[in-house]
Scaffold this motif. Structure first.
Motif, PDB file in Angstrom:
ATOM      1  N   LEU A  85       0.817  -1.222   0.000  1.00 46.73           N
ATOM      2  CA  LEU A  85       0.000   0.000   0.000  1.00 46.73           C
ATOM      3  C   LEU A  85       0.842   1.261   0.000  1.00 46.73           C
ATOM      4  CD1 LEU A  85      -2.786  -0.988   2.583  1.00 46.73           C
ATOM      5  CD2 LEU A  85      -2.959  -0.964   0.088  1.00 46.73           C
TER       6      LEU A  85
ATOM      7  N   ARG B 191      -8.550   4.954  -2.276  1.00 44.85           N
ATOM      8  CA  ARG B 191      -8.087   3.567  -2.240  1.00 44.85           C
ATOM      9  C   ARG B 191      -8.596   2.805  -1.021  1.00 44.85           C
ATOM     10  NH1 ARG B 191      -2.160   2.957  -2.040  1.00 44.85           N
ATOM     11  NH2 ARG B 191      -2.033   4.927  -0.902  1.00 44.85           N
TER      12      ARG B 191
ATOM     13  N   HIS C 140      -9.841  -0.906  -1.638  1.00 40.03           N
ATOM     14  CA  HIS C 140      -8.715  -1.798  -1.917  1.00 40.03           C
ATOM     15  C   HIS C 140      -7.869  -1.985  -0.654  1.00 40.03           C
ATOM     16  CE1 HIS C 140      -5.283  -3.673  -3.866  1.00 40.03           C
ATOM     17  NE2 HIS C 140      -4.510  -2.761  -3.303  1.00 40.03           N
ATOM     18  N   ALA C 141      -7.629  -0.904   0.071  1.00 39.33           N
ATOM     19  CA  ALA C 141      -6.837  -0.992   1.297  1.00 39.33           C
ATOM     20  C   ALA C 141      -7.532  -1.858   2.336  1.00 39.33           C
ATOM     21  CB  ALA C 141      -6.582   0.403   1.851  1.00 39.33           C
TER      22      ALA C 141
END
Length: 267
Positions: free
Chosen positions: A113, A236, A239-240
């Motif tokens: 990340l 994000r 997704h994170a």
């Protein structure tokens, strides 16, 4: 002759003790099986079937383990379950093991990340950071040991999974600082999505996600958190969150957790 007998008896005694220890471990594994967890305990007959031993042998061994608190017997059902002393021993070592196991996984998460990850636990009304790891192979110690109110972080709703609204009221009380109904809604949403998110609640300009880490009993014992500035991280978060879930599942597996359903795959 006597010396020879004495010399030969020691290894034999050690082997017998080793066999006895393995048999006791078999009993403990049976009491930690999904069958035992589902029913809350197992009777001697069922345990004997699981370990493949005589009922009388199993009964004697369980009585000895119960005397020292490693297992306990329900006075009504007469079924056995894992005892208080075993859980006490586990509790003493779980935090250090948690940090040791989580570190490498958190480093991978941070590299993926390109943000710092945190290992958090619940302490009374606060979320405390046990470990902070960057993607550059160093720890951010200024975060470690720091506590923040549980209701303003994404880690809070994750760590409070399993609590009822009444338990939240008991823990946090009816204050102007925290809305228990709002916190309860966050807890339920985190349970449904598998991770929690927060936007500008901990601090203006910061957003974050957290995913639960489970122990061998299926209880949430920690949260993996990633927090970063809104301008580079807000887009994000989904997704994170899924990345944090996958990382938390790896840590949980090393703590003995066996998921009932597969974790979602990353896109």
């Amino acid at each position: 002759m006597n010396e020879a007998n004495a010399a030969g008896s020691a290894p034999m005694s050690a082997r017998n003790q080793g066999h006895g220890l393995r048999r006791d471990i078999d009993l403990l594994e049976a009491l930690g099986s999904p069958d035992a967890c589902h029913t809350g305990g197992l009777g001697v007959v069922r345990i004997a079937q699981l370990v493949g031993r005589e009922k009388s042998q199993v009964s004697r061994a369980l009585k000895a383990l119960a005397e020292v608190g490693i297992v306990e017997r329900d006075p009504d059902s007469l079924e056995y379950r894992l005892g208080w002393r075993l859980f006490s021993l586990v509790a003493r070592t779980s935090e250090s093991r948690l940090v040791r196991v989580a570190g490498p996984v958190m480093h991978q998460l941070s590299v993926g990340l390109e943000e710092t990850s945190h290992l958090c636990v619940l302490h009374e009304k606060e979320v405390r950071t046990l470990l902070s790891v960057s993607g550059h192979s160093y720890r951010l110690r200024e975060w470690e040991g720091r506590g923040v109110p549980a209701w303003i972080t994404s880690a809070g709703p994750v760590l409070l999974q399993g609590a009822s609204p009444d338990e939240l009221y008991v823990r946090f009380g009816a204050t102007d600082e925290v809305s228990v109904p709002a916190l309860w809604a966050k807890v339920k949403q985190a349970q449904e999505e598998g991770f929690a998110r927060e936007i500008d609640e901990f601090e203006p300009g910061l957003v974050g996600v957290s995913a639960p880490v489970y122990d061998f009993r299926g209880r949430v014992v920690a949260a993996l958190n990633v927090t970063a500035p809104t301008d580079r991280f807000a887009g994000r978060l989904d997704h994170a969150g899924r990345s944090a879930m996958a990382a938390a599942a790896k840590v949980s597996a090393q703590l003995g957790w066996e998921p009932r359903q597969a974790m979602p795959r990353l896109p």
